[in-house]
Enzyme design. Structure first.
Site, PDB file in Angstrom:
ATOM      1  N   ASP A  37       0.836  -1.200   0.000  1.00  0.00           N
ATOM      2  CA  ASP A  37       0.000   0.000   0.000  1.00  0.00           C
ATOM      3  C   ASP A  37       0.869   1.248   0.000  1.00  0.00           C
ATOM      4  O   ASP A  37       1.777   1.396   0.829  1.00  0.00           O
ATOM      5  CB  ASP A  37      -0.891  -0.005   1.255  1.00  0.00           C
ATOM      6  N   TYR A  42       2.662  10.106  -0.182  1.00  0.00           N
ATOM      7  CA  TYR A  42       3.837   9.530   0.474  1.00  0.00           C
ATOM      8  C   TYR A  42       5.127   9.838  -0.287  1.00  0.00           C
ATOM      9  O   TYR A  42       6.213   9.676   0.257  1.00  0.00           O
ATOM     10  CB  TYR A  42       3.707   8.007   0.599  1.00  0.00           C
ATOM     11  N   HIS A 100      -8.074   9.220  -1.357  1.00  0.00           N
ATOM     12  CA  HIS A 100      -7.371   9.213  -0.063  1.00  0.00           C
ATOM     13  C   HIS A 100      -8.211   9.862   1.039  1.00  0.00           C
ATOM     14  O   HIS A 100      -8.296   9.339   2.150  1.00  0.00           O
ATOM     15  CB  HIS A 100      -6.024   9.926  -0.207  1.00  0.00           C
ATOM     16  N   SER A 130     -11.293   6.056   1.253  1.00  0.00           N
ATOM     17  CA  SER A 130     -10.541   6.117   2.501  1.00  0.00           C
ATOM     18  C   SER A 130     -11.012   7.311   3.326  1.00  0.00           C
ATOM     19  O   SER A 130     -11.213   8.396   2.786  1.00  0.00           O
ATOM     20  CB  SER A 130      -9.036   6.246   2.197  1.00  0.00           C
ATOM     21  N   ASN A 131     -11.211   7.062   4.611  1.00  0.00           N
ATOM     22  CA  ASN A 131     -11.586   8.127   5.558  1.00  0.00           C
ATOM     23  C   ASN A 131     -12.960   8.721   5.269  1.00  0.00           C
ATOM     24  O   ASN A 131     -13.183   9.918   5.478  1.00  0.00           O
ATOM     25  CB  ASN A 131     -10.519   9.226   5.561  1.00  0.00           C
ATOM     26  N   SER A 179      -2.535   2.496  10.440  1.00  0.00           N
ATOM     27  CA  SER A 179      -2.106   2.676  11.840  1.00  0.00           C
ATOM     28  C   SER A 179      -2.647   1.556  12.724  1.00  0.00           C
ATOM     29  O   SER A 179      -3.181   1.807  13.809  1.00  0.00           O
ATOM     30  CB  SER A 179      -2.551   4.043  12.381  1.00  0.00           C
ATOM     31  N   PRO A 180      -2.509   0.297  12.311  1.00  0.00           N
ATOM     32  CA  PRO A 180      -3.151  -0.804  13.041  1.00  0.00           C
ATOM     33  C   PRO A 180      -2.526  -1.114  14.395  1.00  0.00           C
ATOM     34  O   PRO A 180      -3.153  -1.794  15.214  1.00  0.00           O
ATOM     35  CB  PRO A 180      -2.992  -1.984  12.078  1.00  0.00           C
ATOM     36  N   LYS A 221       3.008  -0.328   8.693  1.00  0.00           N
ATOM     37  CA  LYS A 221       4.281   0.125   8.147  1.00  0.00           C
ATOM     38  C   LYS A 221       5.365  -0.387   9.083  1.00  0.00           C
ATOM     39  O   LYS A 221       5.209  -0.346  10.312  1.00  0.00           O
ATOM     40  CB  LYS A 221       4.298   1.646   8.048  1.00  0.00           C
TER      41      LYS A 221
END
Length: 272
Positions: A37, A42, A100, A130-131, A179-180, A221
């Site tokens: 991902d 980024y 995003h 996303s979001n 951010s798991p 990450k």
């Protein structure tokens, strides 16, 4: 259910150094990750593409996702910027393309028409969001001709996202967790450490296994030895008991780490 998605992905946020990014993405692929991902914001799509090109893992075995930045969400900008992303990634087709954030230049009709057209012409295989708030998901699903394949949100033991998980299950798409491990904060949670001790595991592995057991696809990450360490969470999923799951779900602390002022949840829809 929607087409399969590799259960545990590899996130590349903050992997901005070319050598570091290539090294860690290749390391992830060598370990067994098959879902990579990235995102335009980024600024590492080129390095991710280099890692995939240089890897021994065939391209067809890799599920590659990227995200369109908020400044590129007008119709023509979507088309132009995704072509740049595709060139940087070095692929003919992007497996999954996300909006995003539904902010900035996002306009549901205009933006999503471009996404549909990208599916039609074969530039992307699947559409992600996303979001998004639930009402924004509903709006997008009404507009899109292609199905929503995934919704990516911050999700971890301190932000379990029960409503969005139920929505994903009811509407046949995957929930993907960024951010798991709560940027490492799961290591400070007593309940998670207690469970980790029972399995000779790390707090991060427990958090990832808990998400996987719920049917959520986390994309941690990592760099260095943490790449392999996180991947071993797959071995823990079946070992977690219902009591373990309930203990994690009973954590009192609730915290959202990614919370910009213009985030959709900070601008709720007007009451009808």
């Amino acid at each position: 259910m929607a087409d399969p998605l590799p259960t545990l992905g590899f996130g590349t946020y903050k992997l901005e150094d070319p050598e570091d990014c290539v090294e860690n993405v290749q390391r992830a692929l060598d370990v067994g990750y098959r879902h990579i991902d990235t995102a335009q914001v980024y600024e590492n799509e080129e390095y991710v593409g280099d890692a995939i090109a240089e890897s021994d893992v065939p391209r067809e075995e890799i599920f590659l996702a990227t995200k369109i930045g908020t400044e590129n969400l007008a119709y023509e900008d979507v088309l132009a910027s995704v072509e740049e992303s595709r060139e940087k990634l070095g692929v003919e087709t992007i497996d999954l393309l996300y909006v995003h954030w539904p902010t900035g230049e996002y306009d549901a009709e205009d933006t999503l028409e471009a996404f549909d057209d990208l599916v039609q012409n074969g530039t992307i295989d699947r559409i992600g969001l996303s979001n998004f708030r639930p009402d924004q998901l509903e709006e997008a699903e009404r507009i899109l001709q292609a199905p929503v394949f995934a919704h990516q949100v911050e999700c971890h033991p301190m932000l379990p996202q029960d409503e969005l998980l139920a929505y994903a299950e009811d509407n046949d798409h995957h929930l993907v967790a960024y951010s798991p491990i709560a940027r490492g904060e799961v290591a400070e949670v007593p309940e998670i450490n207690d469970i980790a001790g029972n399995y000779n595991a790390t707090a991060a592995q427990v958090a990832l296994a808990w998400l996987l057991k719920r049917g959520i696809s986390p994309i941690p990450k990592a760099s260095g030895d943490h790449v392999e360490e996180n991947y071993r969470a797959l071995e823990l999923v079946d070992e977690l008991t219902e009591a373990d799951v309930e203990k994690i779900e009973g954590i009192d602390d609730r915290e959202r780490l990614i919370d910009p002022d213009d985030a959709p949840w900070n601008d709720p829809p007007a009451a009808e």
